[in-house]
Design a protein around this motif. Structure first.
Motif, PDB file in Angstrom:
ATOM      1  N   TYR A   1       0.846  -1.187   0.000  1.00  0.00           N
ATOM      2  CA  TYR A   1       0.000   0.000   0.000  1.00  0.00           C
ATOM      3  C   TYR A   1       0.881   1.236   0.000  1.00  0.00           C
ATOM      4  N   GLY A   2       0.276   2.382  -0.215  1.00  0.00           N
ATOM      5  CA  GLY A   2       0.996   3.647  -0.151  1.00  0.00           C
ATOM      6  C   GLY A   2       1.616   4.056  -1.472  1.00  0.00           C
ATOM      7  N   ASN A   3       2.402   5.127  -1.420  1.00  0.00           N
ATOM      8  CA  ASN A   3       3.096   5.655  -2.585  1.00  0.00           C
ATOM      9  C   ASN A   3       3.956   4.556  -3.217  1.00  0.00           C
ATOM     10  N   PRO A   4       3.849   4.342  -4.550  1.00  0.00           N
ATOM     11  CA  PRO A   4       4.621   3.275  -5.205  1.00  0.00           C
ATOM     12  C   PRO A   4       6.117   3.340  -4.916  1.00  0.00           C
ATOM     13  N   LEU A   5       6.693   4.562  -4.847  1.00  0.00           N
ATOM     14  CA  LEU A   5       8.125   4.678  -4.571  1.00  0.00           C
ATOM     15  C   LEU A   5       8.476   4.199  -3.166  1.00  0.00           C
ATOM     16  N   HIS A   6       7.544   4.355  -2.234  1.00  0.00           N
ATOM     17  CA  HIS A   6       7.808   3.973  -0.852  1.00  0.00           C
ATOM     18  C   HIS A   6       7.556   2.495  -0.591  1.00  0.00           C
ATOM     19  N   ARG A   7       6.987   1.809  -1.567  1.00  0.00           N
ATOM     20  CA  ARG A   7       6.703   0.382  -1.367  1.00  0.00           C
ATOM     21  C   ARG A   7       7.974  -0.455  -1.346  1.00  0.00           C
ATOM     22  N   ASN A   8       8.976  -0.034  -2.104  1.00  0.00           N
ATOM     23  CA  ASN A   8      10.229  -0.777  -2.182  1.00  0.00           C
ATOM     24  C   ASN A   8      11.401  -0.077  -1.514  1.00  0.00           C
ATOM     25  N   PHE A   9      11.234   1.211  -1.222  1.00  0.00           N
ATOM     26  CA  PHE A   9      12.372   1.988  -0.724  1.00  0.00           C
ATOM     27  C   PHE A   9      12.001   2.823   0.493  1.00  0.00           C
ATOM     28  N   ILE A  10      12.968   2.965   1.391  1.00  0.00           N
ATOM     29  CA  ILE A  10      12.897   3.980   2.437  1.00  0.00           C
ATOM     30  C   ILE A  10      13.978   4.978   2.054  1.00  0.00           C
ATOM     31  N   GLY A  11      13.650   5.851   1.124  1.00  0.00           N
ATOM     32  CA  GLY A  11      14.628   6.739   0.517  1.00  0.00           C
ATOM     33  C   GLY A  11      15.210   6.088  -0.710  1.00  0.00           C
ATOM     34  N   ILE A  12      14.817   6.552  -1.882  1.00  0.00           N
ATOM     35  CA  ILE A  12      15.295   5.955  -3.133  1.00  0.00           C
ATOM     36  C   ILE A  12      16.661   6.531  -3.501  1.00  0.00           C
ATOM     37  N   PRO A  13      17.579   5.725  -4.032  1.00  0.00           N
ATOM     38  CA  PRO A  13      18.900   6.243  -4.413  1.00  0.00           C
ATOM     39  C   PRO A  13      18.792   7.377  -5.430  1.00  0.00           C
ATOM     40  N   ARG A  14      19.784   8.265  -5.392  1.00  0.00           N
ATOM     41  CA  ARG A  14      19.794   9.407  -6.295  1.00  0.00           C
ATOM     42  C   ARG A  14      21.195   9.574  -6.885  1.00  0.00           C
ATOM     43  N   GLY A  15      21.237   9.935  -8.161  1.00  0.00           N
ATOM     44  CA  GLY A  15      22.519  10.157  -8.826  1.00  0.00           C
ATOM     45  C   GLY A  15      23.206   8.850  -9.177  1.00  0.00           C
ATOM     46  N   ARG A  16      24.520   8.922  -9.329  1.00  0.00           N
ATOM     47  CA  ARG A  16      25.322   7.751  -9.684  1.00  0.00           C
ATOM     48  C   ARG A  16      25.354   6.783  -8.495  1.00  0.00           C
ATOM     49  N   THR A  17      24.809   5.598  -8.707  1.00  0.00           N
ATOM     50  CA  THR A  17      24.582   4.667  -7.600  1.00  0.00           C
ATOM     51  C   THR A  17      25.418   3.401  -7.743  1.00  0.00           C
ATOM     52  N   ILE A  18      26.120   3.052  -6.669  1.00  0.00           N
ATOM     53  CA  ILE A  18      26.817   1.771  -6.585  1.00  0.00           C
ATOM     54  C   ILE A  18      25.969   0.830  -5.744  1.00  0.00           C
ATOM     55  N   VAL A  19      25.684  -0.352  -6.289  1.00  0.00           N
ATOM     56  CA  VAL A  19      24.943  -1.365  -5.541  1.00  0.00           C
ATOM     57  C   VAL A  19      25.947  -2.266  -4.835  1.00  0.00           C
TER      58      VAL A  19
END
Length: 204
Positions: free
Chosen positions: A86-104
């Motif tokens: 439930y809730g905002n789609p971005l918040h369903r998978n993330f608690i703060g989505i990565p931004r910029g150049r991202t290293i996993v």
């Protein structure tokens, strides 16, 4: 039993590192590794659950030395192991989505399925993944016969490992002196799954 479902007599587990001094030291190694490979990340993001802790510590260490570091300049990104329904789609998978150049970041990889799934999810959310880095690569083939590096290359994501079991197992055998049965089992495992033959551990 590994997360891939395979059975093994050797296990690399970075999640047990809870000492703050050691975590900060490890974060510095990761940052230096990224610098050496000129990856220039904005965000370190951990594969949910397995590498979340070290990615958060690394991100905190890294951002404070970045030029332009100020209020709002960087994010502390964390993924959910299981998405909310439930809730905002971005918040369903993330608690703060990565931004910029991202290293996993991933702790240890066998088949790399969790790593691939994380990269795929980030891309679906328009995150710019510049590299995947594992702390330890078990150096085993995936079920399709490819390596983790080959699988990430197909996704156009460079893959790097900071250590691997071919280097670590001799050190572990010297320290732990495992039984002949364990040594034989490890050798058989690498005969079946290893990306290259494993030099005998019996003489160590």
């Amino acid at each position: 039993t590994l997360s891939s479902g395979r059975k093994s007599h050797c296990y690399a587990d970075w999640r047990i590192v809870n000492d703050v001094y050691t975590l900060l030291e490890l974060a510095d190694f990761i940052i230096a590794f990224a610098d050496d490979h000129k990856l220039n990340p904005d965000t370190f993001y951990g594969v949910p659950a397995s590498a979340t802790k070290i990615a958060l510590v690394t991100q905190l260490q890294h951002t404070q030395t970045c030029s332009g570091y100020r209020r709002g300049s960087h994010v502390l990104a964390m993924g959910r192991e299981k998405p909310k329904d439930y809730g905002n789609p971005l918040h369903r998978n993330f608690i703060g989505i990565p931004r910029g150049r991202t290293i996993v970041l991933e702790n240890a990889v066998t088949t790399g399925n969790s790593l691939m799934g994380t990269i795929d999810l980030l891309r679906k959310n328009e995150v710019h993944v510049v590299a995947a880095v594992s702390l330890t690569d078990r150096m085993e083939k995936r079920d399709d016969g490819s390596t983790v590096e080959e699988a990430t290359t197909r996704l156009n994501v460079p893959y790097y490992s900071m250590s691997n079991l071919y280097d670590l197992l001799p050190l572990a055998c010297r320290r732990s002196k495992p039984s002949e049965l364990v040594i034989r089992s490890i050798e058989q495992e690498f005969q079946q799954y290893g990306v290259k033959p494993l030099l005998t551990l019996r003489s160590i």
